[in-house]
Design an enzyme around this catalytic site. Structure first.
Site, mmCIF file in Angstrom:
data_model
loop_
_atom_site.group_PDB
_atom_site.id
_atom_site.type_symbol
_atom_site.label_atom_id
_atom_site.label_comp_id
_atom_site.label_asym_id
_atom_site.label_seq_id
_atom_site.Cartn_x
_atom_site.Cartn_y
_atom_site.Cartn_z
ATOM 1 N N CYS A 97 -35.811 75.481 12.717
ATOM 2 C CA CYS A 97 -37.165 75.527 13.250
ATOM 3 C C CYS A 97 -38.236 75.554 12.159
ATOM 4 O O CYS A 97 -38.638 74.520 11.657
ATOM 5 C CB CYS A 97 -37.304 76.729 14.187
ATOM 6 S SG CYS A 97 -38.744 76.607 15.285
ATOM 7 N N ARG A 134 -45.068 73.191 25.226
ATOM 8 C CA ARG A 134 -44.059 73.531 24.232
ATOM 9 C C ARG A 134 -42.722 72.897 24.599
ATOM 10 O O ARG A 134 -42.442 72.632 25.779
ATOM 11 C CB ARG A 134 -43.879 75.054 24.116
ATOM 12 C CG ARG A 134 -45.033 75.761 23.467
ATOM 13 C CD ARG A 134 -44.748 77.252 23.304
ATOM 14 N NE ARG A 134 -43.661 77.516 22.362
ATOM 15 C CZ ARG A 134 -43.814 77.556 21.045
ATOM 16 N NH1 ARG A 134 -45.001 77.338 20.497
ATOM 17 N NH2 ARG A 134 -42.793 77.814 20.250
ATOM 18 N N HIS A 209 -31.936 76.782 18.113
ATOM 19 C CA HIS A 209 -31.598 78.198 17.970
ATOM 20 C C HIS A 209 -30.324 78.446 18.771
ATOM 21 O O HIS A 209 -29.559 77.546 19.034
ATOM 22 C CB HIS A 209 -32.746 79.069 18.498
ATOM 23 C CG HIS A 209 -34.048 78.850 17.798
ATOM 24 N ND1 HIS A 209 -34.322 79.359 16.549
ATOM 25 C CD2 HIS A 209 -35.157 78.165 18.169
ATOM 26 C CE1 HIS A 209 -35.547 79.020 16.182
ATOM 27 N NE2 HIS A 209 -36.075 78.282 17.149
#
Length: 266
Positions: A97, A134, A209
């Protein structure tokens, strides 16, 4: 001979927003279960340069924009050059990320000035603005980067498919660098071109993640093998571990994502 690895953890306090310390724990445990000792070394503001020079494996996690700015102010000069040298010298690593954004050319946040990156990876990241949606949700992608994909396929007997969870506002666009993989479900780098992450030398960059490595233990073992081979200058074949629970969890996720995959890459 007892083998030993020094695992460098990039700015663990500032860049540990999304639970990516799980990647550190996964590498540490999977090594220790094979009687390989691991020393976890924080690569932060207090770490002297000689410590940066000694690491065998690198892990970097995610961060908010403010924390990334703090890191980049510190990660200048000799430290930046040393990190570049490690990656160019084939030190394996996983960067999640925020970390790939730091390794790229620059990151443009939704608010504030452009954050200049290290330029190790030929990519740029941009936040489209606070009004933009997002990129959040489970993600699955087939690893296509070479030689990683070929090496994993030889071990797994089938195409390597990684799963994870993404949560990012920024969009990443690749230049002359390999994507890590092709998106099967989810957004990936930008929700537009179908690519996820990047791969350079032996550095894995990704938005996934989960954390990534416990969900995809074959990636953890690849990183460990490459770190050991580089350090000890010999071919390494790690003993298999009992990953039955991980396989069951992956199968459940594949079903949830309605992916039609064989059992081989689980």
């Amino acid at each position: 001979m007892t083998m030993h690895l020094k695992l460098g953890w990039l700015y663990p306090t500032l860049m540990g927003t999304y639970g990516d310390r799980g990647n550190v724990i996964c590498l540490e445990k999977r090594a220790q279960w094979r009687q390989i000792t691991v020393e976890v070394i924080p690569l932060d503001k207090e770490a002297p340069l000689n410590v940066w020079e000694e690491v065998d494996l690198i892990v970097g996690g995610g961060a908010q924009d403010r924390q990334q700015e703090i890191v980049m102010r510190d990660l200048q000069g000799a430290k930046a050059e040393q990190l570049k040298a490690l990656i160019e010298d084939q030190v394996p690593g996983v960067f999640t990320c925020g970390s790939p954004q730091l390794l790229g050319k620059y990151y443009e946040p939704a608010l504030g000035q452009r954050i200049e990156g290290l330029g190790i990876l030929d990519l740029v990241s941009k936040h489209p603005g606070f009004g933009a949606k997002r990129c959040i949700g489970n993600v699955a992608f087939e690893i296509t980067a070479e030689p990683l994909a070929t090496e994993l396929k030889a071990k797994l007997g089938d195409r390597p498919i990684a799963i994870g969870f993404e949560n990012h506002g920024g969009r990443t666009y690749l230049g002359e660098v390999q994507p890590l993989g092709k998106v099967l479900k989810g957004y990936g780098n930008n929700g537009e071109d179908g690519w996820e992450g990047a791969f350079y030398q032996k550095a894995i960059a990704t938005y996934a993640h989960g954390p990534l490595l416990p969900k995809n233990p074959f990636l953890a073992d690849w990183l460990l093998e490459k770190a050991l081979e580089r350090k000890y200058n010999t071919e390494i074949h790690l003993d298999p571990l009992d990953d039955q629970l991980a396989r069951q969890a992956r199968q459940t996720m594949f079903q949830r994502l309605t992916l039609s995959v064989s059992s081989s890459p689980i």
